[in-house]
Design a protein around this motif. Sequence first.
Motif, PDB file in Angstrom:
ATOM      1  N   ARG A 102      -9.162   7.857  18.496  1.00  0.00           N
ATOM      2  CA  ARG A 102      -8.268   8.636  17.627  1.00  0.00           C
ATOM      3  C   ARG A 102      -8.849   8.833  16.224  1.00  0.00           C
ATOM      4  O   ARG A 102      -8.637   9.874  15.602  1.00  0.00           O
ATOM      5  CB  ARG A 102      -6.910   7.942  17.514  1.00  0.00           C
ATOM      6  N   ASP A 134      -7.324   2.260  21.308  1.00  0.00           N
ATOM      7  CA  ASP A 134      -7.157   3.697  21.047  1.00  0.00           C
ATOM      8  C   ASP A 134      -7.728   4.128  19.702  1.00  0.00           C
ATOM      9  O   ASP A 134      -7.955   5.327  19.478  1.00  0.00           O
ATOM     10  CB  ASP A 134      -5.667   4.072  21.094  1.00  0.00           C
ATOM     11  N   LEU A 149       0.376   2.869  20.299  1.00  0.00           N
ATOM     12  CA  LEU A 149      -0.987   2.831  20.824  1.00  0.00           C
ATOM     13  C   LEU A 149      -1.522   1.407  20.819  1.00  0.00           C
ATOM     14  O   LEU A 149      -0.928   0.499  20.235  1.00  0.00           O
ATOM     15  CB  LEU A 149      -1.898   3.732  19.984  1.00  0.00           C
TER      16      LEU A 149
END
Length: 224
Positions: free
Chosen positions: A136, A132, A128
């Motif tokens: 997340r 991100d 990632l």
Amino acid sequence: DVGSRDGLRVGSTFRVWTQNRNADGHAPGDKVFNGKIEIIRISGDHTAMARITDQNPHDPVAARDQISSPLFQPRRKVRIAVIGMLEFDGNPGSDRDEFQRIIECNGAELLLQVDANAKILGKAGEELSIEDIKTRLTEETRFLVVGDTAAANKEIKDRMQVIQQEMLEAAKNHGVSVINLSVFMDRIGYSSKPVVWFSGEKFPARGRPMKSQGLNNRNNVIPS
């Protein structure tokens, strides 16, 4: 009082605590941690068998003692994120695979991790970006576990610091508990496995090797 219908799994670990028993330095009714257990068999919907992996010899585990683990909630999956080196068993080298095994054994989910090379990985192992992290690391995450974020390589160290700051900011914004690796391992009831060393072999743990052949460097247990 927990078993298969609660989502309990073999290998789950817990700290054991007691109240109302007199203990040195504690007032009656204080919450006193006096041991650790590991689930070895699920015996029913709400029953299981466990073995004691550690206990206070002056206040051993007893009937009606309570158990707790930040990783276990009946019928609910706990999600965590982690950053940095994961070393906790006293032996040289990364314990990342063992950490992931422990998380899975306890029915939890490792949804975001940053490895020792400052790579950001999702729960399926996909790489990632820093962007991100904000999507997340959300309210669904219960813990951000922080390992050793130091690195010999300056480029990796600088990137790790940037990522850590982003994760800490996201944790703060979403009410995620931030916890040190060693504290986290203790709270889930983890007990390091015995380290066995025989004379003539390279000593596998930190510190000076013992002179006695076949002794366990933690518990002084002679292996069979």
